[in-house]
Design a protein around this motif. Structure first.
Motif, PDB file in Angstrom:
ATOM      1  N   THR A  32       0.569  -1.500  -0.133  1.00  0.00           N
ATOM      2  CA  THR A  32      -0.118   0.349   0.114  1.00  0.00           C
ATOM      3  C   THR A  32       1.130   1.726   0.009  1.00  0.00           C
ATOM      4  O   THR A  32       0.664   1.914  -0.203  1.00  0.00           O
ATOM      5  CB  THR A  32      -0.730   0.010   1.139  1.00  0.00           C
ATOM      6  N   GLY A  33       1.948   1.337   0.614  1.00  0.00           N
ATOM      7  CA  GLY A  33       2.700   2.497   0.479  1.00  0.00           C
ATOM      8  C   GLY A  33       2.755   3.230   2.249  1.00  0.00           C
ATOM      9  O   GLY A  33       2.949   4.337   2.196  1.00  0.00           O
ATOM     10  N   THR A  34       1.470   2.693   2.620  1.00  0.00           N
ATOM     11  CA  THR A  34       1.453   3.540   3.648  1.00  0.00           C
ATOM     12  C   THR A  34       2.684   3.183   5.314  1.00  0.00           C
ATOM     13  O   THR A  34       2.938   2.390   4.882  1.00  0.00           O
ATOM     14  CB  THR A  34      -0.166   3.334   4.025  1.00  0.00           C
ATOM     15  N   ASP A  35       2.045   3.484   6.023  1.00  0.00           N
ATOM     16  CA  ASP A  35       2.929   3.226   7.587  1.00  0.00           C
ATOM     17  C   ASP A  35       2.438   2.893   8.053  1.00  0.00           C
ATOM     18  O   ASP A  35       1.279   1.860   8.148  1.00  0.00           O
ATOM     19  CB  ASP A  35       3.643   5.113   7.687  1.00  0.00           C
ATOM     20  N   ARG A  36       3.699   2.121   9.019  1.00  0.00           N
ATOM     21  CA  ARG A  36       2.296   0.914   8.997  1.00  0.00           C
ATOM     22  C   ARG A  36       1.658   1.565  10.916  1.00  0.00           C
ATOM     23  O   ARG A  36       0.459   0.548  10.880  1.00  0.00           O
ATOM     24  CB  ARG A  36       3.855   0.587  10.222  1.00  0.00           C
ATOM     25  N   ALA A  37       2.110   2.466  11.037  1.00  0.00           N
ATOM     26  CA  ALA A  37       0.368   2.976  12.622  1.00  0.00           C
ATOM     27  C   ALA A  37      -0.691   3.724  11.735  1.00  0.00           C
ATOM     28  O   ALA A  37      -1.378   2.503  12.054  1.00  0.00           O
ATOM     29  CB  ALA A  37       1.402   3.996  13.013  1.00  0.00           C
ATOM     30  N   SER A  38      -0.323   3.947  10.768  1.00  0.00           N
ATOM     31  CA  SER A  38      -1.623   4.187   9.798  1.00  0.00           C
ATOM     32  C   SER A  38      -2.081   3.014   9.638  1.00  0.00           C
ATOM     33  O   SER A  38      -3.397   3.058   9.357  1.00  0.00           O
ATOM     34  CB  SER A  38      -0.830   5.468   8.986  1.00  0.00           C
ATOM     35  N   LEU A  39      -1.623   2.413   8.882  1.00  0.00           N
ATOM     36  CA  LEU A  39      -2.245   0.782   8.565  1.00  0.00           C
ATOM     37  C   LEU A  39      -3.151   0.000   9.029  1.00  0.00           C
ATOM     38  O   LEU A  39      -4.054  -0.044   9.441  1.00  0.00           O
ATOM     39  CB  LEU A  39      -0.985   0.117   7.077  1.00  0.00           C
ATOM     40  N   LEU A  40      -2.022  -0.887  10.730  1.00  0.00           N
ATOM     41  CA  LEU A  40      -2.614  -0.596  11.750  1.00  0.00           C
ATOM     42  C   LEU A  40      -4.112   0.031  12.260  1.00  0.00           C
ATOM     43  O   LEU A  40      -5.115  -1.093  12.791  1.00  0.00           O
ATOM     44  CB  LEU A  40      -1.421  -0.925  12.534  1.00  0.00           C
TER      45      LEU A  40
END
Length: 73
Positions: A32-40
């Motif tokens: 997705t190219g997003t950061d881990r915190a945002s994804l979680l």
């Protein structure tokens, strides 16, 4: 400074994952190219909304979630 001070993210949560779970999350982050915190955070909120606001059976075409099913989510 902020319109709603309650929207400031100041509450932290720790999460321990095994190597396989971390690999799945890292693959999603890479895809997705997003950061881990945002994804979680997005995944957590989506699951919480699904548990708290189940779709009515007439719209979903199935039975409503049982309490045991909601706990397992």
């Amino acid at each position: 400074m902020y319109q709603d001070p309650k929207r400031i993210r100041k509450n932290r949560v720790s999460l321990n994952l095994d190597d396989y779970e971390a690999a799945v999350i890292n693959a999603l982050v890479d895809y997705t190219g997003t950061d881990r915190a945002s994804l979680l955070r997005q995944m957590l909120i989506a699951q919480a909304e699904a548990a708290l606001l189940p779709t009515p059976p007439s719209m979903a075409g199935g039975t409503p979630h049982s309490e045991a099913h909601i706990r397992s989510i």
